[in-house]
Write a protein that holds these residues in place. Structure first.
Motif, mmCIF file in Angstrom:
data_model
loop_
_atom_site.group_PDB
_atom_site.id
_atom_site.type_symbol
_atom_site.label_atom_id
_atom_site.label_comp_id
_atom_site.label_asym_id
_atom_site.label_seq_id
_atom_site.Cartn_x
_atom_site.Cartn_y
_atom_site.Cartn_z
ATOM 1 N N PRO A 80 0.823 -1.219 0.000
ATOM 2 C CA PRO A 80 0.000 0.000 0.000
ATOM 3 C C PRO A 80 0.852 1.262 0.000
ATOM 4 C CG PRO A 80 0.086 -0.951 2.198
ATOM 5 C CD PRO A 80 0.767 -1.931 1.285
ATOM 6 N N MET A 81 0.578 2.133 -0.949
ATOM 7 C CA MET A 81 1.277 3.419 -1.014
ATOM 8 C C MET A 81 0.259 4.541 -0.871
ATOM 9 S SD MET A 81 4.560 2.669 -3.488
ATOM 10 C CE MET A 81 5.414 4.116 -2.903
ATOM 11 N N GLY A 82 -0.096 5.252 -1.946
ATOM 12 C CA GLY A 82 -1.034 6.356 -1.814
ATOM 13 C C GLY A 82 -2.365 5.927 -1.222
ATOM 14 N N ILE A 83 -2.940 6.785 -0.345
ATOM 15 C CA ILE A 83 -4.241 6.493 0.269
ATOM 16 C C ILE A 83 -5.080 7.754 0.276
ATOM 17 C CG2 ILE A 83 -3.470 4.570 1.709
ATOM 18 C CD1 ILE A 83 -3.232 6.545 4.052
ATOM 19 N N ALA A 84 -6.419 7.589 0.206
ATOM 20 C CA ALA A 84 -7.321 8.742 0.227
ATOM 21 C C ALA A 84 -8.707 8.299 0.679
ATOM 22 C CB ALA A 84 -7.412 9.383 -1.153
ATOM 23 N N TYR A 85 -9.289 9.061 1.603
ATOM 24 C CA TYR A 85 -10.662 8.831 2.047
ATOM 25 C C TYR A 85 -11.639 9.608 1.174
ATOM 26 C CZ TYR A 85 -9.201 6.587 6.413
ATOM 27 O OH TYR A 85 -8.685 5.722 7.348
ATOM 28 N N ASP A 86 -12.827 9.023 0.954
ATOM 29 C CA ASP A 86 -13.880 9.763 0.256
ATOM 30 C C ASP A 86 -14.838 10.375 1.277
ATOM 31 O OD1 ASP A 86 -15.733 7.819 1.068
ATOM 32 O OD2 ASP A 86 -15.882 6.862 -0.897
ATOM 33 N N ASP A 87 -15.905 11.009 0.783
ATOM 34 C CA ASP A 87 -16.836 11.723 1.663
ATOM 35 C C ASP A 87 -17.584 10.794 2.614
ATOM 36 O OD1 ASP A 87 -16.165 14.149 0.491
ATOM 37 O OD2 ASP A 87 -17.686 13.944 -1.068
ATOM 38 N N ASP A 88 -17.687 9.523 2.243
ATOM 39 C CA ASP A 88 -18.418 8.553 3.067
ATOM 40 C C ASP A 88 -17.514 7.757 3.997
ATOM 41 O OD1 ASP A 88 -20.904 9.241 1.901
ATOM 42 O OD2 ASP A 88 -20.469 7.951 0.174
ATOM 43 N N LEU B 245 -11.884 4.133 2.213
ATOM 44 C CA LEU B 245 -10.472 4.404 1.980
ATOM 45 C C LEU B 245 -10.025 3.753 0.675
ATOM 46 C CD1 LEU B 245 -7.786 5.579 3.066
ATOM 47 C CD2 LEU B 245 -7.376 3.343 4.131
ATOM 48 N N TYR B 246 -9.436 4.561 -0.204
ATOM 49 C CA TYR B 246 -8.895 4.072 -1.470
ATOM 50 C C TYR B 246 -7.384 3.920 -1.324
ATOM 51 C CZ TYR B 246 -13.509 5.213 -3.114
ATOM 52 O OH TYR B 246 -14.868 5.254 -3.257
ATOM 53 N N VAL B 247 -6.874 2.783 -1.773
ATOM 54 C CA VAL B 247 -5.479 2.418 -1.531
ATOM 55 C C VAL B 247 -4.805 2.041 -2.843
ATOM 56 C CG1 VAL B 247 -3.934 0.813 -0.338
ATOM 57 C CG2 VAL B 247 -6.048 1.568 0.779
ATOM 58 N N CYS B 248 -3.629 2.626 -3.086
ATOM 59 C CA CYS B 248 -2.809 2.244 -4.235
ATOM 60 C C CYS B 248 -1.902 1.085 -3.828
ATOM 61 C CB CYS B 248 -1.950 3.420 -4.693
ATOM 62 S SG CYS B 248 -2.865 4.834 -5.323
ATOM 63 N N ASP B 249 -2.235 -0.105 -4.277
ATOM 64 C CA ASP B 249 -1.417 -1.289 -4.007
ATOM 65 C C ASP B 249 -0.402 -1.402 -5.138
ATOM 66 O OD1 ASP B 249 -0.409 -3.726 -3.177
ATOM 67 O OD2 ASP B 249 -2.052 -4.893 -4.034
ATOM 68 N N ASN B 250 0.837 -0.993 -4.859
ATOM 69 C CA ASN B 250 1.849 -0.831 -5.900
ATOM 70 C C ASN B 250 2.637 -2.114 -6.113
ATOM 71 O OD1 ASN B 250 3.807 0.030 -7.671
ATOM 72 N ND2 ASN B 250 4.500 1.739 -6.430
ATOM 73 N N GLN B 251 2.241 -2.884 -7.117
ATOM 74 C CA GLN B 251 2.941 -4.103 -7.502
ATOM 75 C C GLN B 251 3.104 -4.082 -9.020
ATOM 76 O OE1 GLN B 251 1.828 -7.750 -5.372
ATOM 77 N NE2 GLN B 251 0.172 -6.617 -4.388
ATOM 78 N N THR B 252 4.342 -4.196 -9.480
ATOM 79 C CA THR B 252 4.643 -4.003 -10.894
ATOM 80 C C THR B 252 3.768 -4.859 -11.798
ATOM 81 O OG1 THR B 252 6.944 -3.528 -10.308
ATOM 82 C CG2 THR B 252 6.480 -4.010 -12.620
ATOM 83 N N LEU C 105 -11.544 0.219 0.421
ATOM 84 C CA LEU C 105 -11.743 -0.469 1.698
ATOM 85 C C LEU C 105 -12.808 0.271 2.503
ATOM 86 C CD1 LEU C 105 -8.033 -1.064 2.849
ATOM 87 C CD2 LEU C 105 -9.390 -2.361 1.193
ATOM 88 N N THR C 106 -13.747 -0.462 3.051
ATOM 89 C CA THR C 106 -14.727 0.134 3.959
ATOM 90 C C THR C 106 -14.516 -0.442 5.353
ATOM 91 O OG1 THR C 106 -16.396 -1.533 3.396
ATOM 92 C CG2 THR C 106 -16.429 0.535 2.150
ATOM 93 N N PHE C 107 -14.735 0.404 6.353
ATOM 94 C CA PHE C 107 -14.481 0.028 7.739
ATOM 95 C C PHE C 107 -15.735 0.206 8.582
ATOM 96 C CE2 PHE C 107 -10.413 1.145 5.972
ATOM 97 C CZ PHE C 107 -9.535 0.222 6.520
ATOM 98 N N ASN D 1 -13.371 0.857 12.935
ATOM 99 C CA ASN D 1 -11.945 0.627 12.690
ATOM 100 C C ASN D 1 -11.600 -0.830 12.366
ATOM 101 O OD1 ASN D 1 -11.073 3.313 12.974
ATOM 102 N ND2 ASN D 1 -11.025 3.123 15.198
ATOM 103 N N LYS D 2 -12.600 -1.603 11.955
ATOM 104 C CA LYS D 2 -12.384 -2.971 11.492
ATOM 105 C C LYS D 2 -12.720 -3.046 10.007
ATOM 106 C CE LYS D 2 -11.440 -4.459 15.650
ATOM 107 N NZ LYS D 2 -10.070 -4.849 16.036
ATOM 108 N N LEU D 3 -11.877 -3.732 9.236
ATOM 109 C CA LEU D 3 -12.117 -3.843 7.804
ATOM 110 C C LEU D 3 -13.401 -4.609 7.551
ATOM 111 C CD1 LEU D 3 -11.091 -3.303 4.938
ATOM 112 C CD2 LEU D 3 -9.800 -5.455 5.076
ATOM 113 N N ASN D 4 -14.311 -3.975 6.817
ATOM 114 C CA ASN D 4 -15.622 -4.562 6.544
ATOM 115 C C ASN D 4 -15.701 -5.164 5.149
ATOM 116 O OD1 ASN D 4 -18.386 -5.057 7.361
ATOM 117 N ND2 ASN D 4 -18.983 -3.452 5.922
#
Length: 344
Positions: free
Chosen positions: A96-104, A107-114, A122-124, A127-130
């Motif tokens: 996981p590299m870049g991350i950003a939350y939306d209005d709701d 969490l959006y995650v950049c999983d950087n694998q060539t 990801l929705t929580f 604080n637990k991954l849903n």
């Protein structure tokens, strides 16, 4: 005798570097914000969670046996693991590299694998991954990300299919409702809205950090050319106008970019342990600069990302890459976040 001379030279260089900082009263001092656990040897990107805490991504390239993790950091710097980033079955890992939350609060995650990189949603719940959903996949070098008005914008530092003699980086735009889009890493990608060719032959790395202002302009940095571009987009997300907003020192390698309420940009100088401010008149100011160090007292130690948070800049110290043109000489403990008081 040779060892003694080498040691004395090293000490002299260190003392001179510290002396220069002490004499330059215009530079701000970075302080230790948080010590990170062994599970996070390479801290990367930051965003503010819905509950007001910070979320930090740790791709953990320094120890590939460790899974990529997301950390939760309270306002006073207390650290705990939020979740291990969802693993890609084909590789058995996550980065996981870049991350950003939306209005709701998703969490959006950049999983950087060539060539296997993913843009995850990801929705929580408490604080637990849903849930985990794949917005897009197949990225060569997915890196930075911003959420803006129902879309996520991500950078790729390199699009090899478009390279001739110079690296080409790109910006992609996805609806938050998009799922399982296959990325080809070339001009056939309808989500690719902007490309930039890196001219600096000594650092062939492309687009990296990005951020929006209140006027919906998108600023994106070319790490190799140390250039910040301003992109004006239309309602369809197409680039209507491109201009050079600022040029930083060529050896700075601008990585993460953030913005304050007044529209001032802050940029992490990855290669030279620097933090820059670019005001709304496009004036560039060096805010902080450190010699090579271990970050133990909060010193900048290969800063990768930064965020404006409660009147401070919180900065991640990547402390990994050792290469020509970079101050960082080795990776090692402690693993840290730094802070700079913007009220100084």
């Amino acid at each position: 005798m040779k060892t003694l001379k080498t040691t004395l030279c090293f000490l002299l260089v260190s003392v001179l570097a510290i002396h220069v900082r002490a004499q330059d009263k215009s530079l701000l001092t970075a302080k230790l914000f948080a010590n990170l656990p062994d599970s996070c040897p390479t801290p990367d990107a930051l965003d503010i969670a819905p509950d007001g805490s910070l979320t930090l991504s740790c791709p953990n390239y320094a120890d590939r046996k460790k899974p990529g993790v997301l950390m939760r950091i309270t306002k006073n710097g207390q650290v705990e693991k939020l979740v291990e980033a969802p693993v890609l079955d084909a590789s058995g890992m996550s980065r996981p590299m870049g991350i950003a939350y939306d209005d709701d609060g998703a969490l959006y995650v950049c999983d950087n694998q060539t060539n296997k990189g993913r843009l995850l949603k990801l929705t929580f719940k408490e604080n637990k991954l849903n849930s985990t959903e794949v917005v897009a996949q197949g990225f060569n070098s997915i890196n930075g990300i911003r959420y803006h008005k129902g879309y996520v914008y991500v950078t790729q530092t390199a699009l090899p299919k478009l390279k001739k003699d110079k690296v080409v980086g790109g910006v992609y735009r996805f609806k938050i409702s998009d799922r399982n889009i296959q990325v080809n890493n070339d001009k056939s990608d309808v989500n690719l809205i902007y490309t930039s060719e890196t001219q600096n032959k000594d650092r062939q790395v492309g687009l990296d950090g990005l951020v929006f202002n209140k006027q919906d302009d998108l600023f994106v940095g070319n790490l190799g050319d140390a250039t910040i571009y301003k992109l004006v987009l239309n309602d369809e997300g197409q680039v209507q106008k491109e201009s050079v907003y600022a040029k930083l020192p060529l050896n700075s390698a601008p990585d993460g970019i953030n913005i304050d309420a007044k529209g001032n940009l802050y940029v992490a100088g990855f290669a030279q342990n620097q933090i820059f401010k670019i005001d709304t008149n496009k004036q560039v100011e060096l805010l902080a600069q450190y010699p090579d160090n271990d970050g133990a007292d909060g010193g900048l130690d290969q800063p990768a990302d930064l965020i404006v948070y409660n009147g401070k800049l919180i900065i991640s110290n990547f402390d990994l890459m050792v290469a020509k043109g970079m101050l960082n000489s080795k990776h090692g403990k402690p693993y840290t976040l730094s802070s700079i008081d913007l009220k100084e």
